[in-house]
Design a protein around this motif. Structure first.
Motif, PDB file in Angstrom:
ATOM      1  N   TYR A 143      41.909  44.390  35.200  1.00 45.10           N
ATOM      2  CA  TYR A 143      42.385  44.859  36.508  1.00 45.10           C
ATOM      3  C   TYR A 143      43.798  45.433  36.402  1.00 45.10           C
ATOM      4  O   TYR A 143      44.075  46.530  36.930  1.00 45.10           O
ATOM      5  CB  TYR A 143      42.363  43.723  37.534  1.00 45.10           C
ATOM      6  CG  TYR A 143      43.231  44.037  38.727  1.00 45.10           C
ATOM      7  CD1 TYR A 143      42.817  44.960  39.686  1.00 45.10           C
ATOM      8  CD2 TYR A 143      44.509  43.478  38.854  1.00 45.10           C
ATOM      9  CE1 TYR A 143      43.641  45.300  40.748  1.00 45.10           C
ATOM     10  CE2 TYR A 143      45.324  43.808  39.920  1.00 45.10           C
ATOM     11  CZ  TYR A 143      44.885  44.720  40.856  1.00 45.10           C
ATOM     12  OH  TYR A 143      45.704  45.083  41.897  1.00 45.10           O
ATOM     13  N   THR A 145      45.439  46.555  33.769  1.00 41.17           N
ATOM     14  CA  THR A 145      45.449  47.785  32.975  1.00 41.17           C
ATOM     15  C   THR A 145      45.002  48.962  33.822  1.00 41.17           C
ATOM     16  O   THR A 145      45.613  50.041  33.795  1.00 41.17           O
ATOM     17  CB  THR A 145      44.527  47.641  31.748  1.00 41.17           C
ATOM     18  OG1 THR A 145      45.015  46.574  30.923  1.00 41.17           O
ATOM     19  CG2 THR A 145      44.505  48.922  30.936  1.00 41.17           C
ATOM     20  N   ASP A 146      43.956  48.755  34.595  1.00 44.47           N
ATOM     21  CA  ASP A 146      43.454  49.808  35.477  1.00 44.47           C
ATOM     22  C   ASP A 146      44.462  50.129  36.577  1.00 44.47           C
ATOM     23  O   ASP A 146      44.716  51.304  36.887  1.00 44.47           O
ATOM     24  CB  ASP A 146      42.124  49.363  36.088  1.00 44.47           C
ATOM     25  CG  ASP A 146      41.507  50.436  36.981  1.00 44.47           C
ATOM     26  OD1 ASP A 146      41.101  51.483  36.444  1.00 44.47           O
ATOM     27  OD2 ASP A 146      41.441  50.217  38.208  1.00 44.47           O
ATOM     28  N   PHE A 147      45.072  49.089  37.141  1.00 41.57           N
ATOM     29  CA  PHE A 147      46.031  49.291  38.230  1.00 41.57           C
ATOM     30  C   PHE A 147      47.238  50.103  37.763  1.00 41.57           C
ATOM     31  O   PHE A 147      47.694  51.022  38.448  1.00 41.57           O
ATOM     32  CB  PHE A 147      46.492  47.936  38.778  1.00 41.57           C
ATOM     33  CG  PHE A 147      47.344  48.034  40.007  1.00 41.57           C
ATOM     34  CD1 PHE A 147      46.767  48.104  41.261  1.00 41.57           C
ATOM     35  CD2 PHE A 147      48.739  48.066  39.918  1.00 41.57           C
ATOM     36  CE1 PHE A 147      47.550  48.197  42.405  1.00 41.57           C
ATOM     37  CE2 PHE A 147      49.524  48.170  41.048  1.00 41.57           C
ATOM     38  CZ  PHE A 147      48.925  48.237  42.305  1.00 41.57           C
ATOM     39  N   THR A 148      47.765  49.768  36.592  1.00 46.09           N
ATOM     40  CA  THR A 148      48.936  50.492  36.082  1.00 46.09           C
ATOM     41  C   THR A 148      48.581  51.909  35.658  1.00 46.09           C
ATOM     42  O   THR A 148      49.439  52.789  35.651  1.00 46.09           O
ATOM     43  CB  THR A 148      49.587  49.735  34.907  1.00 46.09           C
ATOM     44  OG1 THR A 148      48.617  49.478  33.898  1.00 46.09           O
ATOM     45  CG2 THR A 148      50.182  48.423  35.382  1.00 46.09           C
ATOM     46  N   SER A 149      47.306  52.137  35.313  1.00 43.71           N
ATOM     47  CA  SER A 149      46.876  53.490  34.946  1.00 43.71           C
ATOM     48  C   SER A 149      46.774  54.392  36.165  1.00 43.71           C
ATOM     49  O   SER A 149      46.914  55.621  36.051  1.00 43.71           O
ATOM     50  CB  SER A 149      45.515  53.437  34.239  1.00 43.71           C
ATOM     51  OG  SER A 149      45.595  52.729  33.025  1.00 43.71           O
ATOM     52  N   ASN A 150      46.546  53.781  37.320  1.00 40.06           N
ATOM     53  CA  ASN A 150      46.308  54.563  38.531  1.00 40.06           C
ATOM     54  C   ASN A 150      47.460  54.526  39.532  1.00 40.06           C
ATOM     55  O   ASN A 150      47.363  55.112  40.609  1.00 40.06           O
ATOM     56  CB  ASN A 150      45.035  54.068  39.215  1.00 40.06           C
ATOM     57  CG  ASN A 150      43.796  54.397  38.409  1.00 40.06           C
ATOM     58  OD1 ASN A 150      43.445  55.556  38.236  1.00 40.06           O
ATOM     59  ND2 ASN A 150      43.134  53.374  37.899  1.00 40.06           N
ATOM     60  N   ASN A 151      48.529  53.839  39.167  1.00 38.21           N
ATOM     61  CA  ASN A 151      49.713  53.778  40.018  1.00 38.21           C
ATOM     62  C   ASN A 151      50.949  53.974  39.146  1.00 38.21           C
ATOM     63  O   ASN A 151      50.920  53.747  37.944  1.00 38.21           O
ATOM     64  CB  ASN A 151      49.790  52.429  40.738  1.00 38.21           C
ATOM     65  CG  ASN A 151      48.663  52.231  41.735  1.00 38.21           C
ATOM     66  OD1 ASN A 151      48.737  52.666  42.877  1.00 38.21           O
ATOM     67  ND2 ASN A 151      47.606  51.550  41.294  1.00 38.21           N
ATOM     68  N   ILE A 235      52.454  50.150  46.999  1.00 37.74           N
ATOM     69  CA  ILE A 235      51.922  49.643  45.728  1.00 37.74           C
ATOM     70  C   ILE A 235      51.975  48.122  45.706  1.00 37.74           C
ATOM     71  O   ILE A 235      51.025  47.452  45.296  1.00 37.74           O
ATOM     72  CB  ILE A 235      52.707  50.236  44.542  1.00 37.74           C
ATOM     73  CG1 ILE A 235      52.443  51.736  44.422  1.00 37.74           C
ATOM     74  CG2 ILE A 235      52.345  49.527  43.242  1.00 37.74           C
ATOM     75  CD1 ILE A 235      53.283  52.438  43.367  1.00 37.74           C
ATOM     76  N   LYS A 238      49.339  46.668  47.887  1.00 35.56           N
ATOM     77  CA  LYS A 238      48.022  46.892  47.291  1.00 35.56           C
ATOM     78  C   LYS A 238      47.712  45.831  46.237  1.00 35.56           C
ATOM     79  O   LYS A 238      46.624  45.241  46.239  1.00 35.56           O
ATOM     80  CB  LYS A 238      47.977  48.287  46.673  1.00 35.56           C
ATOM     81  CG  LYS A 238      46.756  48.589  45.822  1.00 35.56           C
ATOM     82  CD  LYS A 238      45.474  48.590  46.615  1.00 35.56           C
ATOM     83  CE  LYS A 238      44.302  49.033  45.754  1.00 35.56           C
ATOM     84  NZ  LYS A 238      42.991  48.726  46.382  1.00 35.56           N
ATOM     85  N   ASP A 242      44.861  42.980  46.409  1.00 35.53           N
ATOM     86  CA  ASP A 242      43.826  42.929  45.369  1.00 35.53           C
ATOM     87  C   ASP A 242      43.729  41.540  44.751  1.00 35.53           C
ATOM     88  O   ASP A 242      42.630  41.016  44.537  1.00 35.53           O
ATOM     89  CB  ASP A 242      44.130  43.956  44.271  1.00 35.53           C
ATOM     90  CG  ASP A 242      43.864  45.391  44.702  1.00 35.53           C
ATOM     91  OD1 ASP A 242      43.293  45.587  45.793  1.00 35.53           O
ATOM     92  OD2 ASP A 242      44.231  46.303  43.940  1.00 35.53           O
TER      93      ASP A 242
END
Length: 286
Positions: A143, A145-151, A235, A238, A242
């Motif tokens: 989660y 890794t995905d969050f930092t990739s998209n923000n 952010i 969010k 989450d």
């Protein structure tokens, strides 16, 4: 140094000088400039006797904690040197020990290595917890890794965690602390009795042990990616939302911090007046 100073309240040339001397971009920080009070002289003595210090600390962890460690960094303190280490294999954790130094004789007191009360014990518990619940930690890691990739947010560098962290099981995005009261049985004693227990054996051992999530502290720390960006409330809200909703992540009491892009060189800390925080008494209990 007042670690609550807001860098954005400083203007003109003073701001530039303050930022350059006090702060580093989190993406660049590996521990350079980290310092402990009164450690200038002992730092030099420790480096001159580095092999001696490393050998003493490795021996200390082998004998007292039945654990092999890698020494990453030596930082002088007023009475000795603080030595940051990483465990070899699993359970995996970061911590530190302290080697006294006789400054008058420039002598390393290798027989008097010590650690702050409960610090290493705490770190070992975090490593065991991560090892046993690795599937849930993978969910949390995926989660984040995905969050930092998209923000537009980042975590700390691995080198900073190794060189000046010492906070138990840690990743670029979070670190942990676990009270001795977090489990219905003393898992530290079990580890010291049999440090060779495998992950499978630990998973079996923990099946009947009750967890107390409020005594398992998981602290998320993210930084803004852009150089002059202020912590972004959208952010922050969010990720808080989450974490509240996520299923099948490690049980624990979650705190969340979002900092600007700067980290204090001398302490490796990101907390400032403009940081956005969610913690006590409003932690997220999972």
């Amino acid at each position: 140094m007042n670690q609550t100073n807001d860098p954005n309240s400083i203007t003109g040339e003073n701001r530039n000088e303050q930022n350059e001397n006090v702060f580093a971009r989190v993406q660049d920080y590996t521990g350079q400039g980290y310092a402990l009070e009164g450690g200038e002289e002992t730092d030099k003595i420790a480096e001159a006797h580095r092999d001696e210090v490393v050998h003493a600390v490795e021996k200390f962890f082998r004998e007292k904690y039945k654990t092999e460690v890698i020494v990453h960094n030596l930082v002088g303190n007023i009475d000795g040197v603080t030595v940051f280490v990483e465990s070899v294999g699993e359970p995996h954790f970061y911590t530190y020990a302290i080697v006294p130094i006789d400054k008058s004789q420039k002598k390393i007191n290798t027989d008097a290595v010590w650690s702050q009360e409960g610090k290493v014990e705490d770190a070992i518990r975090t490593g065991i917890y991560n090892m046993v619940f690795d599937d849930k930690f993978k969910n949390l890691d995926d989660y984040l890794t995905d969050f930092t990739s998209n923000n537009l947010v980042v975590g700390k560098k691995e080198d900073a965690i190794a060189n000046v962290g010492g906070n138990g099981f840690s990743t670029p995005y979070y670190y942990m602390s676990i009270s001795k009261d977090a489990f219905s049985e003393d898992i530290l004693s079990k580890y010291l009795e049999n440090p060779q227990m495998t992950k499978i054996e630990w998973k079996e051992e923990m099946k009947d042990i009750k967890l107390h999530p409020k005594e398992i502290y998981i602290t998320l720390q993210l930084f803004m990616k852009e150089h002059n960006a202020q912590p972004n409330k959208e952010i922050f809200n969010k990720i808080s939302s989450d974490i509240e909703k996520l299923k099948n992540i490690p049980s624990g009491a979650y705190s969340i911090y979002l900092h600007d892009n700067k980290i204090y060189r001398s302490s490796g800390i990101g907390n400032k007046e403009n940081s956005l925080k969610r913690g006590t008494p409003n932690k997220i209990i999972k």
